[in-house]
Design an enzyme around this catalytic site. Structure first.
Site, mmCIF file in Angstrom:
data_model
loop_
_atom_site.group_PDB
_atom_site.id
_atom_site.type_symbol
_atom_site.label_atom_id
_atom_site.label_comp_id
_atom_site.label_asym_id
_atom_site.label_seq_id
_atom_site.Cartn_x
_atom_site.Cartn_y
_atom_site.Cartn_z
ATOM 1 N N LYS A 119 0.783 -1.291 0.120
ATOM 2 C CA LYS A 119 0.163 0.011 -0.170
ATOM 3 C C LYS A 119 0.933 1.296 0.096
ATOM 4 O O LYS A 119 2.009 1.150 0.678
ATOM 5 C CB LYS A 119 -0.669 0.099 1.163
ATOM 6 N N LYS A 161 -11.581 15.158 0.238
ATOM 7 C CA LYS A 161 -10.775 15.475 1.469
ATOM 8 C C LYS A 161 -10.441 17.047 1.325
ATOM 9 O O LYS A 161 -10.008 17.422 2.537
ATOM 10 C CB LYS A 161 -9.742 14.451 1.515
#
Length: 449
Positions: A208, A440
């Site tokens: 990730k 965001k």
């Protein structure tokens, strides 16, 4: 009165020579009636800080009694060592809630160098303010620090009178308005960055990585940062709020939802916050979004990586560690998977040791950390500076609290540069990740319009 000419500077940079022992400092405290924290920040003409937690602690500070800076991979240890000398030489007469504390933060990368828009922000920098006001469930307290008891007392009297003249309520002001915006990353470049990360994941180099973007916002007028934070408090009451401004350069501020660590004695609390979906005004649709997140194999895998990494980082320091049940953290415009994590420490551990062990969590860096950092450096076209890095405070006992510096921006004159990122895992889609990053940006962007 209350100028920073008496500032103590203790440099922790590689190759620097620390001062030959700091001059003894004295602090004096007094309980107050309620005051406006925004008004105190507004009258600050040099260094200023604001720190507020979801559980009600609010702190504002101005001026510099002592400052510590550091660079390089050892910056956490250097900050801890240098501030220990400050606190050891500081005589405080008030209650624990009013104690002097060091406020500041670290850069995301240890090789960070101060420069636009991060002028004045070193790789690590902490300030013990000359004047501090703390509000908690234990009341509201004023604390001042001076080179001598007489100076600290005189400053205390001066600020007691000055606070009496300030309003007890500070208007949240109006948004400055947005003239234009400019992205550091085009949609095409973003797609290329995500695809590069996916190739590294497919080859097994990476599990990730969190890739971020910056958005430069040109305003129609000067931004009132305390007012912006007050509006964010009303809209996002369960988030942290912070403001860090130096004498030179911009002001870093934000309303992050994520706690990195809180340490009180031997007890440590942290959390995994990863995976997100939008909110809806309709309760049924809102819950459907949450269910989709709970049931998503991709989101659960991403969240699990964060939980596992925090557990692995804390276990060497703890004698007991507890991972609570997964919950949903609902904010005004977004909801996240959240897993609270707590531990009891094995020995005498400073909060900065835990901060160093946890930074960066996979929620803002990646797995494995070294490969994720390399991918971030290769892919991103801007300097993260203090974005996504530890922001907070600690005291002379080694207790403290830090948030992760996300949902944040740095303001310089009539420009605010905002930052946002998202986790990339094996089945990430560049278009979906792009849309989630834009979501965001909204908490602060909406308060500037």
């Amino acid at each position: 009165m209350d100028q920073s000419s008496g500032e103590r500077r203790l440099a922790g940079e590689t190759g620097s020579q620390p001062a030959d022992g700091p001059t003894t400092l004295t602090s004096r405290s007094r309980e107050l009636e309620d005051v406006s924290f925004g008004a105190i920040v507004d009258v600050a003409t040099n260094s200023r800080i604001l720190w507020a937690t979801p559980d009600g602690l609010e702190v504002v500070g101005r001026g510099v009694a002592a400052r510590v800076t550091a660079t390089g991979p050892e910056r956490f240890d250097r900050i801890r060592t240098q501030t220990a000398r400050v606190f050891d030489a500081l005589d405080h007469d008030g209650p624990a809630v009013a104690r002097p504390r060091a406020f500041g933060g670290f850069s995301f990368h240890d090789g960070h160098e101060s420069g636009p828009p991060w002028t004045g922000f070193e790789a690590a920098s902490f300030v013990v303010p000359q004047t501090l006001v703390v509000r908690s469930d234990e009341g509201t307290w004023l604390t001042t620090v001076g080179d001598t008891p007489d100076e600290a007392t005189a400053r205390l009297e001066h600020w007691t009178e000055r606070l009496d003249e300030l309003p007890t309520m500070q208007p949240s002001g109006t948004a400055p308005g947005i003239d234009s915006t400019a992205r550091t990353t085009s949609r095409e470049d973003w797609t290329g960055q995500v695809e590069t990360a996916l190739e590294r994941i497919e080859h097994g180099d990476l599990t990730k990585v969190v890739l971020a973007q910056a958005l430069a916002v040109e305003l129609d007028g000067p931004v009132d940062i305390p007012g912006t934070l007050e509006r964010l408090r009303r809209r996002y009451p369960n988030c942290y709020r912070f403001l860090i401004g130096h004498e030179v350069g911009g002001t870093f501020f934000g309303a992050p939802p994520e706690r990195l660590v809180s340490k009180r004695g031997s007890r440590v609390e942290t959390e995994a916050l990863a995976g997100s979906v939008p909110r809806s005004d309709a309760p049924e649709a809102d819950e459907a979004y949450a269910d989709r997140m709970r049931d998503s194999e991709k989101v659960q895998r991403e969240h699990g990586l964060v939980v596992e990494a925090i557990r692995d980082q804390l276990e060497p320091l703890a004698r007991d560690l507890a991972i609570d049940d997964q919950t949903i953290r609902r904010l005004a415009n977004i909801q996240h998977l959240q897993t609270p994590i707590s531990a009891m420490l094995e020995g005498d551990t400073h909060v900065l040791e835990i901060v160093e062990a946890l930074h960066p969590t996979p929620a803002v860096g990646g797995v494995p950390p070294a490969a994720a950092w390399e991918t971030i450096r290769d892919a991103e076209t801007f300097d993260r500076g203090w974005y996504a890095a530890p922001i907070g405070w600690f005291d002379g006992a080694g207790d403290g609290e830090f948030a992760v510096g996300i949902r944040s921006g740095i303001a310089t004159e009539e420009t605010v540069t905002l930052f946002a990122g998202n986790g990339i895992v094996a089945d990430s889609d560049p278009d979906d990740e792009w849309e989630e990053v834009q979501l965001k940006f909204r908490p602060i962007l909406d308060e500037l319009r």
